[in-house]
Enzyme design. Structure first.
Site, PDB file in Angstrom:
ATOM      1  N   GLY A  12       0.768  -1.265  -0.004  1.00  0.00           N
ATOM      2  CA  GLY A  12      -0.086  -0.258  -0.008  1.00  0.00           C
ATOM      3  C   GLY A  12       0.854   1.175   0.082  1.00  0.00           C
ATOM      4  O   GLY A  12       0.467   2.400   0.699  1.00  0.00           O
ATOM      5  N   GLY A  16      -0.574   7.998   1.340  1.00  0.00           N
ATOM      6  CA  GLY A  16      -1.174   8.021   2.844  1.00  0.00           C
ATOM      7  C   GLY A  16       0.123   7.449   3.826  1.00  0.00           C
ATOM      8  O   GLY A  16       1.382   7.894   3.485  1.00  0.00           O
ATOM      9  N   ARG A  37      -1.241  -1.399  -5.882  1.00  0.00           N
ATOM     10  CA  ARG A  37      -2.144  -1.496  -7.135  1.00  0.00           C
ATOM     11  C   ARG A  37      -1.825  -0.793  -8.032  1.00  0.00           C
ATOM     12  O   ARG A  37      -1.824  -0.854  -9.451  1.00  0.00           O
ATOM     13  CB  ARG A  37      -3.581  -1.853  -6.621  1.00  0.00           C
ATOM     14  N   ASP A  63      -1.914  -6.604  -5.812  1.00  0.00           N
ATOM     15  CA  ASP A  63      -3.086  -6.653  -5.110  1.00  0.00           C
ATOM     16  C   ASP A  63      -2.895  -7.740  -3.833  1.00  0.00           C
ATOM     17  O   ASP A  63      -3.100  -8.802  -4.275  1.00  0.00           O
ATOM     18  CB  ASP A  63      -4.086  -6.864  -5.969  1.00  0.00           C
ATOM     19  N   ASN A  90       1.059  -2.375   5.341  1.00  0.00           N
ATOM     20  CA  ASN A  90       0.239  -1.218   5.385  1.00  0.00           C
ATOM     21  C   ASN A  90      -1.033  -1.363   4.704  1.00  0.00           C
ATOM     22  O   ASN A  90      -1.940  -0.779   4.963  1.00  0.00           O
ATOM     23  CB  ASN A  90       1.485  -0.068   5.084  1.00  0.00           C
ATOM     24  N   TYR A 156     -14.945  -3.010   9.846  1.00  0.00           N
ATOM     25  CA  TYR A 156     -13.473  -2.263   9.851  1.00  0.00           C
ATOM     26  C   TYR A 156     -12.888  -2.510  11.075  1.00  0.00           C
ATOM     27  O   TYR A 156     -11.654  -3.060  11.261  1.00  0.00           O
ATOM     28  CB  TYR A 156     -13.665  -0.769   9.467  1.00  0.00           C
ATOM     29  N   PRO A 186      -2.644   3.695  14.699  1.00  0.00           N
ATOM     30  CA  PRO A 186      -2.891   4.975  14.930  1.00  0.00           C
ATOM     31  C   PRO A 186      -4.384   5.327  15.184  1.00  0.00           C
ATOM     32  O   PRO A 186      -5.126   4.364  14.824  1.00  0.00           O
ATOM     33  CB  PRO A 186      -2.378   5.821  13.621  1.00  0.00           C
ATOM     34  N   GLY A 187      -4.708   6.424  15.673  1.00  0.00           N
ATOM     35  CA  GLY A 187      -6.191   6.900  15.804  1.00  0.00           C
ATOM     36  C   GLY A 187      -6.438   7.797  14.452  1.00  0.00           C
ATOM     37  O   GLY A 187      -6.052   7.111  13.137  1.00  0.00           O
TER      38      GLY A 187
HETATM   39  C1  8X3 Z   1      -8.336   4.655  11.444  1.00  0.00           C
HETATM   40  C2  8X3 Z   1      -8.770   4.908  12.607  1.00  0.00           C
HETATM   41  O1  8X3 Z   1     -10.636   5.568  13.967  1.00  0.00           O
HETATM   42  O2  8X3 Z   1     -10.860   6.391  11.778  1.00  0.00           O
HETATM   43  O3  8X3 Z   1      -7.834   3.245  11.472  1.00  0.00           O
HETATM   44  O4  8X3 Z   1     -11.093   4.009  12.194  1.00  0.00           O
HETATM   45  S1  8X3 Z   1     -10.423   5.410  12.819  1.00  0.00           S
END
Ligand code: 8X3
Length: 256
Positions: A12, A16, A37, A63, A90, A156, A186-187
């Site tokens: 990835g 980002g 990809r 992919d 990632n 997710y 991460p947040g």
């Molecule tokens: C990304 C953080 O809280 O937007 O993994 O899902 S959140």
């Protein structure tokens, strides 16, 4: 530990956190194996990485959801790229923000196939070589969402909870070898994450970040490179990081 000349595979890597991680390893003089990809975007990252100091860069169109393609890509790497020292898992995404019982099966498939199965396929292809060579580090991207679910994000969040436990399991499975296993969680990070989640709806994506100064991809990349650069006897198991205005995946302080 010096990262100069180390072979680093980043999935990835076209945008980002992946792209920022490529540039951060480039600044350390690493050799970069960039997978994604979108090869056009990957070529741009590769060019920037060379300018930043990467010792060498090799791009592969990949992919991660395609098990056979992943295995072939790793099995048939050019010889000078075949010994991967650091794997950064990632590649990942979110699709949709719906109540579970209203969710779309195709969104679930895409998230599970990329975030869980893709991570497994790449790890399965790369780690045996690390075990044989007695050397390696797997760094995977988790999330605050993997610790605490939020409304409308069950699937997710479930994929990131899976990442967290797969990492814990892998760390136990390589115990007795010098291989290290890290999860960076991460947040809120300002990337295309929300744009992808909302399939290009930029107004909806912008609202996610309203009144909060989010982490940047570079903030996260810095931690990934830091974990990789610890002395060989040090394993950073897990790093959770958020903006100061975020306490966990549910609680934010938003400026008026
Ligand atoms: C990304 C953080 O809280 O937007 O993994 O899902 S959140």
């Amino acid at each position: 530990m010096s990262l100069k000349g180390k072979n680093v595979l980043i999935t990835g890597a076209s945008a980002g956190i992946g792209a920022a991680t490529a540039l951060a390893f480039a600044a350390e003089g690493a050799r970069l194996l960039l997978a994604a990809r979108r090869t056009g975007k990957l070529a741009d990252v590769a060019a920037r990485a060379k300018t930043r100091g990467a010792a060498a860069v090799h791009c592969i169109e990949l992919d991660v959801r395609d098990h056979r393609a992943v295995q072939n890509a790793i099995d048939f790497l050019p010889r000078e790229w075949s010994e991967i020292d650091i794997l950064v898992n990632n590649a990942g995404l979110s699709r949709g923000l719906d109540k579970l019982y209203m969710g779309k099966a195709e969104d679930w498939d895409e998230m599970i196939d990329t975030n869980i199965k893709g991570l497994l396929y790449v790890t399965r292809a790369v780690v045996p070589g690390m075990v044989v060579r007695g050397h390696g580090h797997i760094i995977s991207l988790g999330s605050t969402a993997g610790e605490l679910a939020y409304p409308n994000g069950a699937v997710y969040c479930g994929t990131k909870a899976a990442e967290r436990l797969i990492n814990d399991g892998l760390r136990q499975d390589v115990l007795g070898t010098p291989i290290r296993v890290t999860s960076v969680d991460p947040g809120m990070v300002e990337t295309d994450f929300s744009l992808v989640r909302f399939r290009g709806d930029s107004d909806r994506a912008a609202k996610v970040y309203k009144g909060v100064k989010p982490l940047t991809p570079e903030d996260v990349a810095e931690v990934i490179v830091w974990a990789a650069g610890r002395p060989a006897h040090v394993n950073i198991a897990r790093v959770q990081m958020t903006p100061v205005q975020q306490a966990n995946s549910l609680l934010f302080h938003r400026d008026e």
